[in-house]
Design a protein around this motif. Sequence first.
Motif, short mmCIF file in Angstrom:
data_model
loop_
_atom_site.label_atom_id
_atom_site.label_comp_id
_atom_site.label_asym_id
_atom_site.label_seq_id
_atom_site.Cartn_x
_atom_site.Cartn_y
_atom_site.Cartn_z
N LYS A 74 0.82 -1.22 0.00
CA LYS A 74 0.00 0.00 0.00
C LYS A 74 0.85 1.26 0.00
CE LYS A 74 -3.77 -2.27 2.54
NZ LYS A 74 -4.51 -2.32 3.83
N LEU A 75 2.15 1.15 0.30
CA LEU A 75 2.99 2.33 0.42
C LEU A 75 3.27 2.96 -0.94
CD1 LEU A 75 5.80 1.28 2.95
CD2 LEU A 75 3.92 2.84 3.37
N SER A 76 3.13 4.27 -1.00
CA SER A 76 3.62 4.99 -2.18
C SER A 76 5.12 5.20 -2.01
CB SER A 76 2.92 6.34 -2.31
OG SER A 76 3.33 7.21 -1.24
N TYR A 77 5.81 5.50 -3.09
CA TYR A 77 7.25 5.69 -2.99
C TYR A 77 7.59 6.87 -2.09
CZ TYR A 77 12.13 6.18 -4.45
OH TYR A 77 13.51 6.28 -4.47
N ALA A 78 6.80 7.95 -2.20
CA ALA A 78 7.05 9.13 -1.37
C ALA A 78 6.87 8.82 0.11
CB ALA A 78 6.13 10.27 -1.80
N THR A 79 5.81 8.08 0.43
CA THR A 79 5.56 7.71 1.83
C THR A 79 6.65 6.78 2.34
OG1 THR A 79 3.18 7.89 1.48
CG2 THR A 79 3.90 6.67 3.41
N PHE A 80 7.05 5.85 1.49
CA PHE A 80 8.13 4.93 1.84
C PHE A 80 9.40 5.70 2.23
CE2 PHE A 80 12.04 3.14 0.01
CZ PHE A 80 12.21 2.04 0.83
#
Length: 523
Positions: A448-454
Motif C-alpha cells: 500500500k505504500l507509495s514511494y514518497a511515503t516509503f
Amino acid sequence: MKSKEKYLPILLFSCVALGIMIGGMINFPNRKLSPKNASQAKLNRLIDFIDNEYVDDVNSDSIVALTVNSILEKLDPHSIYIPPSEQATEAEIMKGNFVGIGVNFYMYKDTVTVVNPLPNGPAAKAGIQAGDRILYAGKTKLFGRNLPSDSLFTKLKGNEGSKVNLTVYRKTENKKINIAVTRGTVPIKSVDIALMLNKTTGYIKINRFAENTYDEFITGLNQLKKKGANSIIVDVRNNGGGYLEKAVEIADEFLKKDELIVFTKNKKGFTNETFATDKGIFENGKVTILIDENSASASEILAGAIQDNDRGTIVGRRSFGKGLVQREMDFDDGSAVRLTTARYYTPSGRSIQKPYTKGEGEKYSHDFEARFENGELYEKDKIKVADSLKFKTKKGRIVYGGGGIVPDIFVPLEVKKGEEGLAYLLNSGVVGHFVFEQIDKDRNYFKKLSYATFLTDFEKDESYISKFENYLKNAGLDIKLSNNKQIVKTHLTAEFARQLFGETQYYQILLKNDLMINTALKK
C-alpha cells in the motif's frame, strides 16, 4: 572485530576472486582437442587401464576432471576446466538470456520463494507475485527436499513455448493457486541501469561483459544523451570481466578514430592491435570510469583505454589485475577448458597482470588479504607500484604496470577501518534475503505504500539496522553496525525500494550517498 568477522572479508573476497577467474577475458573459437603425441596417448591408456582393470569401480569422468584440473593449476590462475554441469549455465550467462519462467527466487525455509517476478516476463504475465511459494512444478514436489539449484532450474526451464503448471502458496491470501506459465526467453541483463544523476550527468552500471552488453549499453547511452547528458559515469565496480570485444566496442564510443584501445601478444610474439573506429557517439563529452578491487579483465581494458588515451578520469581503488587472455576449447561431453593464450596490454604498453607463481592459485586468490593488511583500501600511498614499470599516457602522464589499474582519483572504502567485511556483505545476497523476510511479514502493508511515503517513513525509522544486526547474529555473524549506521541504512533502504518499486528507485537511493559517485561529480 571478533574472530568470525576477521575472516569474513577474506571469505567474501575469495568468492569474488573465483568469479573473476571464471569470468575473465574470453575471445575464442571452438576447437576440438585430440591426442597428438606419446604423452597424451599414455594418459589416455592409463585412464583406460583404470576403467577396465582396476579392482573397484571408479568414475573415470572424475579421474579425467581431476587430471585436467591438476594440469591447469600448474599453468596460471586463469586457465580453468569447466565441467558440463557448469558450462551450460556459464554459456547462458554470457549469451545474455535463457528460456524459463522468469523469477528471482531463493530457498526460504526449504521452499522456492519468489522474491520478484521479472517485469514483463512469463511468470509476471501469468500472475506470479512476489512472496509466492512454488510448491510443485507439474507433479514434482519442490519444497522440503533440499534440492540443489541446478535441479530447481531444470524443473522451471524448458523449451520456448512449453507450459509448466505451477502450484503456488500465496501467503497474503492464505491459499494455494494453480498457475500455468508458458516458458519464454528471459533476458539476463548485463547493464543494470542507465539514469541521470543530475541535469547533465548520466550514469551507466555494467555488471559483466556478455554478448548483449554493447547493445544494452548503446541503448542506455542514447537515452541519456537525449535527456541532456554531456558527462557520463560508467560504473564497472565488482565487474569481473567477460568478452574482450564488448569492452572494445564500448571504449570505441568514447575514443576518436585510430586511437589504440588494446593489444594482445602471444608466446610467438604475434601482436594484435585494436583501434577505435569513426563510429563513436560520445567522443567529446566528459567521461569517468569507476573501478574497485573487483574490477577485472574486460573492465580493466575499458579503464586502461580511457586512462592511457587521456580521454577521461578513473575514480576508485586499484583494480584486480588480470591481463591474461583465455580461449575456450570444447570437449565432446559438453565440458570445456579456458586456456590462457596471450597477454593483453593497454595503449601505453603496460601489462596490468598482477604477479603470480605457477601452481599457487590459492595465494593468488588471497591477494585481497594483502590489500587489507597493507592498508591500500584506505590510502592511495599504500598501493605498491614498481618504478621499473613506468609508462606514459598520450599526454605524458605517468602510469604503472604490474598489477591492476591505479585510479587517477583514489576513493577509500566507506566502512570504518577494520570492518572491511561489512562493505562486501552489504553487496551480497544477505541483504536481499533479510529485506524479503521483513516485507514478507506484512506484505499487504508494504504494497500500500507509495514511494514518497516509503522514503519519508524509512528516513525516520532506525529499527531495521538493529533487526539486521540480529539477523546476522542468528546467521553466525556477530557484526556490530553502530560504527557504520549510515551506509547500512542506505543499503537496506535501497534494497527495500528495489523489492517494492524497482531497479531505478534502488539506484536512486544507493547512489545518492555513494562516495565514489559524489567524488566523481565534484571533480
